[in-house]
Design an enzyme around this catalytic site. Structure first.
Site, PDB file in Angstrom:
ATOM      1  CG  HIS A   2      52.697   7.578  50.131  1.00  0.00           C
ATOM      2  ND1 HIS A   2      52.259   8.840  49.774  1.00  0.00           N
ATOM      3  CD2 HIS A   2      54.035   7.634  50.116  1.00  0.00           C
ATOM      4  CE1 HIS A   2      53.314   9.613  49.571  1.00  0.00           C
ATOM      5  NE2 HIS A   2      54.408   8.915  49.776  1.00  0.00           N
TER       6      HIS A   2
ATOM      7  CG  HIS B 224      40.233  14.963  45.565  1.00  0.00           C
ATOM      8  ND1 HIS B 224      40.329  14.685  46.908  1.00  0.00           N
ATOM      9  CD2 HIS B 224      39.096  14.369  45.126  1.00  0.00           C
ATOM     10  CE1 HIS B 224      39.291  13.935  47.258  1.00  0.00           C
ATOM     11  NE2 HIS B 224      38.536  13.733  46.200  1.00  0.00           N
TER      12      HIS B 224
ATOM     13  CD  GLU C 190      36.914  14.990  49.495  1.00  0.00           C
ATOM     14  OE1 GLU C 190      37.729  14.171  49.976  1.00  0.00           O
ATOM     15  OE2 GLU C 190      36.005  14.679  48.727  1.00  0.00           O
TER      16      GLU C 190
ATOM     17  CG  HIS D  80      35.106  15.665  43.594  1.00  0.00           C
ATOM     18  ND1 HIS D  80      34.413  15.845  44.763  1.00  0.00           N
ATOM     19  CD2 HIS D  80      35.917  14.606  43.807  1.00  0.00           C
ATOM     20  CE1 HIS D  80      34.785  14.929  45.648  1.00  0.00           C
ATOM     21  NE2 HIS D  80      35.701  14.163  45.094  1.00  0.00           N
TER      22      HIS D  80
HETATM   23 CO    CO Z   1      36.733  12.765  46.155  1.00  0.00          CO
END
Ligand code: CO
Length: 292
Positions: A121, A178, A208, A240
């Site tokens: 966005h 993620h 997350e 990650h």
């Molecule tokens: Co991250």
């Protein structure tokens, strides 16, 4: 963060206005049509993760051999890390300003993000500044990997197709997305629902966001799963995947599941390394380019 974005956008708008002014103050010639592609990823500073970006770059250039391709990373942290390593990457705003300098008239900005979260966005907002200022004749942003129901169905197919062949039905496949506080975090659970209609032992959690690993662990234990393949559901197998998914620390997914009696096999391959996922992004790019 928001404040910083606002300042960036304002500066940007000024740059764009000046650049446009300097062009239009020439001899009134209409610029020749020049189409360009800007590929925008979150970015990664891990060298092994570059294979993902190289694969996308190669596929996009093969699909559009006559259109110049530029790259930008949305993560300023990653860009700063790379700069210290001597590798320069632009933000989308800087990359677009440079494309304006190079007299591109039509630009397809392709988001290489997984969902339309904050990064996507922000990207839309920035490109709008270039559009409203009259900088480009046309500038369009292609959707991230998951946007429409058709994308969801194709992603389900891509997940199932790329599960390691040696995996047995009673063994689980746990994908690490993620995740975000942004409302589009709901895509992950929605995708898990759809993939489980085809293979009940494929799970999608987030590092997350929801569903968290504790939720996934509970689901695996309810089904008495003894072995799980761990795969990143991110374009790159970066930080990650290497630390939060498969690292040795006791809060990694591998450690948490191993402690629960589940044998883990981590796979270090990002979604952008698989052609079936890359094709979804390229089709979104094709959609944007079709308007020029
Ligand atoms: Co991250």
């Amino acid at each position: 963060m928001k404040h910083k974005t606002l300042i960036t956008s304002t500066i940007l708008l000024l740059i764009v206005c000046f650049t446009t002014f300097s062009f239009s103050s020439g001899h009134g010639d209409k610029k020749a049509k020049k189409v360009g592609i800007l590929l925008v990823a979150f970015g990664s500073s891990i060298p092994e993760a570059q294979v993902s970006f190289e694969n996308i770059d190669k596929k996009v250039k093969a699909a559009y051999p006559n259109i110049p391709v530029r790259w930008a990373y949305t993560s300023s942290i990653i860009r700063k890390k790379l700069a210290k390593m001597g590798k320069h990457l632009d933000s989308p705003e800087v990359a677009l300003a440079k494309m304006l300098e190079e007299e591109f008239t039509h630009v397809a900005v392709q988001s290489l993000h997984t969902i339309g979260g904050e990064e996507f966005h922000d990207l839309r907002r920035s490109t709008r500044a270039f559009h409203y200022s009259g900088g480009f004749q046309r500038i369009l942003v292609g959707y991230p990997l998951l946007a429409t129901q058709e994308d969801m169905q194709r992603a389900v197919g891509a997940i199932l197709e790329n599960i390691p062949k040696e995996r047995k039905n009673k063994q689980a496949v746990v994908l690490m997305g993620h995740g975000t506080y942004h409302p589009s975090n709901a895509f992950y659970a929605a995708l898990m629902f759809q993939v489980q209609r085809k293979d009940p032992n494929v799970y999608i959690g987030c590092v997350e966001g929801y569903p968290e690993i504790d939720e996934i662990k509970a689901m695996l234990m309810e089904k008495n799963i003894k072995k799980a393949y761990l795969m990143p559901f991110m374009s790159v197998a970066g930080d990650h995947a290497r630390n939060d998914m498969a690292g040795a620390e006791e809060d990694s997914w591998k450690s948490i599941l191993t402690k629960a009696g589940i044998q883990c096999v981590p796979i270090f391959k990002g979604t952008a390394e698989y052609d079936s996922f890359v094709e979804i992004w390229i089709d979104h790019l094709r959609g944007a380019l079709s308007h020029f």
